[in-house]
Design an enzyme around this catalytic site. Sequence first.
Site, PDB file in Angstrom:
ATOM      1  N   GLY A  55       0.823  -1.215   0.000  1.00 25.20           N
ATOM      2  CA  GLY A  55       0.000   0.000   0.000  1.00 25.20           C
ATOM      3  C   GLY A  55       0.851   1.257   0.000  1.00 25.20           C
TER       4      GLY A  55
ATOM      5  N   ARG B  59       0.672  -5.474  -4.991  1.00 17.10           N
ATOM      6  CA  ARG B  59       0.945  -6.425  -3.902  1.00 17.10           C
ATOM      7  C   ARG B  59       1.465  -7.775  -4.412  1.00 17.10           C
ATOM      8  NH1 ARG B  59      -0.416  -4.606   0.903  1.00 17.10           N
ATOM      9  NH2 ARG B  59      -1.948  -2.930   1.059  1.00 17.10           N
TER      10      ARG B  59
ATOM     11  N   ASP C 125       5.465  -7.850   4.472  1.00 19.91           N
ATOM     12  CA  ASP C 125       5.425  -8.844   3.389  1.00 19.91           C
ATOM     13  C   ASP C 125       6.492  -8.539   2.335  1.00 19.91           C
ATOM     14  OD1 ASP C 125       3.311 -10.402   4.298  1.00 19.91           O
ATOM     15  OD2 ASP C 125       1.799  -9.123   3.376  1.00 19.91           O
TER      16      ASP C 125
ATOM     17  N   LYS D 120       8.400   0.821   5.035  1.00 24.24           N
ATOM     18  CA  LYS D 120       7.242   1.660   4.744  1.00 24.24           C
ATOM     19  C   LYS D 120       5.971   0.987   5.245  1.00 24.24           C
ATOM     20  CE  LYS D 120       4.603   0.085   2.295  1.00 24.24           C
ATOM     21  NZ  LYS D 120       3.607  -0.614   1.467  1.00 24.24           N
ATOM     22  N   THR D 121       5.066   1.672   5.782  1.00 25.77           N
ATOM     23  CA  THR D 121       3.660   1.291   5.941  1.00 25.77           C
ATOM     24  C   THR D 121       3.008   2.239   6.932  1.00 25.77           C
ATOM     25  OG1 THR D 121       2.023  -0.330   6.630  1.00 25.77           O
ATOM     26  CG2 THR D 121       4.158  -0.555   7.669  1.00 25.77           C
TER      27      THR D 121
ATOM     28  N   ASP E 215       0.697   1.419   8.690  1.00 24.76           N
ATOM     29  CA  ASP E 215       0.255   0.607   9.833  1.00 24.76           C
ATOM     30  C   ASP E 215       1.234   0.662  11.003  1.00 24.76           C
ATOM     31  OD1 ASP E 215      -1.761  -0.030   8.141  1.00 24.76           O
ATOM     32  OD2 ASP E 215      -1.401  -2.190   8.106  1.00 24.76           O
TER      33      ASP E 215
HETATM   34  P1  FBP Z   1       0.967  -2.018   3.617  1.00 16.42           P
HETATM   35  O1  FBP Z   1       1.164  -2.900   4.816  1.00 16.42           O
HETATM   36  O2  FBP Z   1       1.292  -2.660   2.349  1.00 16.42           O
HETATM   37  O3  FBP Z   1       1.684  -0.712   3.792  1.00 16.42           O
HETATM   38  O4  FBP Z   1      -0.569  -1.605   3.496  1.00 16.42           O
HETATM   39  C1  FBP Z   1      -1.296  -1.288   4.623  1.00 16.42           C
HETATM   40  C2  FBP Z   1      -2.714  -0.868   4.320  1.00 16.42           C
HETATM   41  O5  FBP Z   1      -2.781   0.531   4.179  1.00 16.42           O
HETATM   42  C3  FBP Z   1      -3.625  -1.388   5.426  1.00 16.42           C
HETATM   43  O6  FBP Z   1      -3.749  -0.453   6.431  1.00 16.42           O
HETATM   44  C4  FBP Z   1      -4.887  -1.715   4.676  1.00 16.42           C
HETATM   45  O7  FBP Z   1      -5.571  -2.792   5.278  1.00 16.42           O
HETATM   46  C5  FBP Z   1      -4.404  -2.132   3.336  1.00 16.42           C
HETATM   47  O8  FBP Z   1      -3.211  -1.424   3.115  1.00 16.42           O
HETATM   48  C6  FBP Z   1      -5.401  -1.883   2.229  1.00 16.42           C
HETATM   49  O9  FBP Z   1      -4.774  -2.131   1.019  1.00 16.42           O
HETATM   50  P2  FBP Z   1      -5.422  -2.243  -0.401  1.00 16.42           P
HETATM   51  O10 FBP Z   1      -4.831  -1.097  -1.176  1.00 16.42           O
HETATM   52  O11 FBP Z   1      -4.930  -3.533  -0.929  1.00 16.42           O
HETATM   53  O12 FBP Z   1      -6.911  -2.134  -0.287  1.00 16.42           O
END
Ligand code: FBP
Length: 475
Positions: free
Chosen positions: A61, A122, A153, A176-177, A179
């Site tokens: 993300g 992803r 991941d 990065k994230t 979260d």
């Molecule tokens: P990452 O761990 O890849 O940074 O993504 C986190 C996130 O923002 C979560 O908070 C959320 O559940 C998810 O991505 C949603 O992603 P998508 O773009 O696949 O709907």
Amino acid sequence: MLTKLQDLIQSKLCQYEPDSAHALTSPKEFSHIPNKTVLFGQPNKDVKSKAKRIGIVFSGGPAPGGHDVLVGILSHLRKGDELIGFIGGFGGMLNGQYFLIDAADKDLLEGTAGFDYLGTDRTKISSDEQFEIIRNLVSDLSLNALIVVGGDDSNTNAFYLSQALGDECAVIGVPKTIDGDLKRPPYLNVTFGFHTATQHYSRQVTNLKIDAQATGKYFHMVKLMGRSASHVVLEVAHQTEPHACLLAEEVMKNAWGLIDVIDYFVDAISTRIAAKKPYGVMIFPEGLVEVIPEIKAYINGDDSLLKDAYYKLGLRGGFVNNIMRDSHGNVNLSLIPLETILIDCLTARLKTIKNGDKATFVAHFYGYEGRSSQPTDFDVNYSRVLGKTAYELVLSNQTGMIAGLKNDGHTLQPCGIPLVCMLDFDLSKDRFIIKKELVNCLSDEYLHYIQNKGNWTLSDIGFPRKPVFDSPTIF
Ligand code: FBP
């Protein structure tokens, strides 16, 4: 803190010295891999190493600061070094989509929101065929290094890629994230993007509190992004003092089911109604769906527990929603309408309670827009340091490392952390992975939250307004 980060960016970091005092431990299965943390700050004996051609890929993300990782690298490329951007994450990389980044683009990218300069996805590199495609691409492009900007991941992916590519091409991760669940204190306390996203959500929640107080008629049920770990909600709770709040880790710790969760919110709502405050703001993470047993079972294909709970609440039928998974096998939690599920359950429960009909709900989900909002100064500076650190690791001929910024409470020092030291064996996946760091229920942040949340139920925003924090509380 910000000044120190800015100083670091100005400073000459083209130097490194491995420091065995900071050696970390790796699983014994990988004991053949050196696990020394690299701390920058000493004269580099290898500054004249030959020109490098480096690839970079965004993965997972978006998170605010991604473009400044590029800026951090582009600002320091030496004559002859080249940066190749892969378009659209690993998926695009597998399809051979890339371009040579013009160093002049740094001026366009500085401090900008988003991940859209390169795009992301992803895709996980898992099959032999995919590893072979990457190996061939690396060789065709004569890449000396690949920088992977991603979360748990993606950095697990980076570790396995570093193994597959060996000496041929270094692989370096950038954490990065939004979260905030990829950590290795004191070397890595926070991922870039977390600060901006939590500041954004905090502003939104504060605005709702102000609006709710002014009009006095709605209870706002706010779901915040953040997968399994509730760092985002915890940070926003500290900043905004919501009238009610639940963390996934708290629900797990209490071994609560759906009805306990509903009763917690009902209690806060009836307390406010009794105090002649029939309005409020309640926050919770999207990740609650993974820890409320009835919803978790539903996601895994068994709707009997959810039906039972609905029946007890006076509701009929389950909720219908396609449960989507990404290519890592993770459920797409953001698409599960937890906020409306909770409102349905709360409305049913409140019918049985005196004055419960005085509650009118509004559902909110703050997620995607926070991941792509304008990075804060903290994230701009931090991302640049991480980008530069990743580049320094490449120059220092390191591989299988993730860039970090050591913070021992007094000084900040860019460093490289061996990815191998971040691995844990995951039984369900039958492989080593970097696990998400959940909120620690013994941490000061959690204990402060638990001790104070009861007082927040009846408190409202007044004057002067509480300022938002300069840097993440967890840094
Ligand atoms: P990452 O761990 O890849 O940074 O993504 C986190 C996130 O923002 C979560 O908070 C959320 O559940 C998810 O991505 C949603 O992603 P998508 O773009 O696949 O709907």
